[in-house]
Design an enzyme around this catalytic site. Structure first.
Site, PDB file in Angstrom:
ATOM      1  N   ASP A 168       6.640  68.099  50.184  1.00 53.12           N
ATOM      2  CA  ASP A 168       4.810  68.476  49.614  1.00 53.12           C
ATOM      3  C   ASP A 168       4.391  67.620  49.536  1.00 53.12           C
ATOM      4  O   ASP A 168       4.102  66.567  48.380  1.00 53.12           O
ATOM      5  CB  ASP A 168       5.047  69.911  48.674  1.00 53.12           C
ATOM      6  CG  ASP A 168       3.800  70.496  48.626  1.00 53.12           C
ATOM      7  OD1 ASP A 168       2.918  71.016  49.824  1.00 53.12           O
ATOM      8  OD2 ASP A 168       3.395  70.850  47.576  1.00 53.12           O
ATOM      9  N   HIS A 169       2.939  67.450  49.861  1.00 57.36           N
ATOM     10  CA  HIS A 169       1.559  66.417  49.011  1.00 57.36           C
ATOM     11  C   HIS A 169       2.162  65.226  49.229  1.00 57.36           C
ATOM     12  O   HIS A 169       2.049  65.110  47.446  1.00 57.36           O
ATOM     13  CB  HIS A 169       0.820  67.460  47.739  1.00 57.36           C
ATOM     14  CG  HIS A 169       0.220  68.175  48.114  1.00 57.36           C
ATOM     15  ND1 HIS A 169      -1.056  68.525  49.294  1.00 57.36           N
ATOM     16  CD2 HIS A 169       0.099  69.771  48.309  1.00 57.36           C
ATOM     17  CE1 HIS A 169      -1.854  68.902  49.256  1.00 57.36           C
ATOM     18  NE2 HIS A 169      -0.860  70.343  48.445  1.00 57.36           N
ATOM     19  N   GLY A 213      -3.509  77.039  42.589  1.00 63.11           N
ATOM     20  CA  GLY A 213      -3.101  77.848  41.602  1.00 63.11           C
ATOM     21  C   GLY A 213      -4.204  78.621  41.618  1.00 63.11           C
ATOM     22  O   GLY A 213      -4.973  79.265  41.895  1.00 63.11           O
TER      23      GLY A 213
HETATM   24 ZN   LIG Z   1      -0.982  71.675  48.145  1.00 62.75          ZN
END
Ligand SMILES: [Zn+2]
Length: 285
Positions: free
Chosen positions: A81-82, A179
């Site tokens: 991820d990322h 988030g």
């Molecule tokens: Zn993300």
């Protein structure tokens, strides 16, 4: 077993469903995601990525994730991820990752295209697939903070970006925020529909934690076929830990505390899988 290729992703896209991408940070969260996949019998992506590597160490967490996915009876892809780092991408592909995300969204467009092309080439050479990001998804991946909306993904630019990079899936910024947020998040579903209409690859929605179900399902009707889930799992982990602490502290009982947190994460992940994989009629948005 390891879930390879984009088949599950394109299948989800055509059925109006989405593959969940669950972020794991440690042994217990890796096990929880695996348990949820086995319970549901649905394919999932286990995302052990750059931000978790800072906690657990890259090689250890990558090997743990690949081992756990390989040993499972469920179909589990392991996804980076990322990532902003081509060396990290190569290391994870060598460790057995089945897909990677290259995040060049902070770069000027030509640089994002160049970085993404390099990452896509590395992924494809390793038999893996690649996700990239266009537009900036607001917020921090690891800590939930109130964030301003980032730059939204431009539909026409998205189509050009996919054509120029050969990327297999595209993460979009349509009002989604990493988030939890103070105020309710409202997705720009019209923009999402416009991106979907002219972009030939499955779309990815980051920051799905706390999103109202109708917004989430609205996104699934508009080409989103992968949904990243992180903060919701972290909250489940912490709540279970907090509940356990009063009885655990006197005897320093860590094992029951970890087990309760793992169970809570598995239950939350299983609910998300159900929501994202419910049988639905595709709505042409
Ligand atoms: Zn993300």
């Amino acid at each position: 077993m390891l879930l390879r290729g984009t088949g599950a992703l394109t299948e989800a896209a055509s059925a109006g469903r989405a593959l969940p991408g669950f972020v794991a940070y440690n042994l217990e969260t890796v096990q929880a995601v695996v348990a949820a996949a086995e319970r549901s019998g649905r394919p999932v992506l286990l995302q052990a990525g750059a931000s978790a590597f800072r906690h657990a160490g890259r090689d250890l967490l990558a090997q743990l994730a690949v081992s756990a996915a390989t040993a499972s009876s469920a179909e589990i892809g392991v996804h980076l991820d990322h990532s902003r780092d081509l060396d990290e991408i190569t290391a994870c592909l060598e460790a057995g990752y089945t897909s990677v995300m290259i995040d060049g969204s902070h770069l000027p467009l030509p640089d994002n295209i160049a970085l993404t092309r390099s990452a896509v080439r590395r992924a494809h050479d390793a038999g893996a697939w690649a996700e990239a990001e266009l537009g900036a998804i607001a917020g921090d991946e690891d800590v939930s903070t109130a964030a301003r909306a980032g730059a939204m993904t431009d539909p026409r630019q998205a189509a050009e970006f996919v054509a120029a990079t050969g990327v297999d899936a595209l993460a979009v910024a349509v009002g989604n925020v990493h988030g939890f947020t103070d105020r309710p998040v409202e997705l720009d579903l019209d923009r999402l529909a416009a991106i979907h209409e002219i972009t030939p690859v499955p779309l990815v929605l980051h920051g799905a934690s706390g999103l109202p179900a109708e917004q989430l399902l609205g996104a699934l009707d508009r080409g989103v076929a992968k949904v990243n889930v992180n903060a919701e799992l972290r909250r489940a982990y912490l709540r279970a830990t907090a509940e356990q602490l009063p009885t655990a502290l006197p005897g320093a009982d860590v094992v029951d505390t970890w087990a309760a947190a793992r169970q809570a994460v598995a239950d939350t992940a299983a609910r998300t899988i159900e929501l994202l994989s419910a049988e639905r009629n595709e709505i042409n948005a």
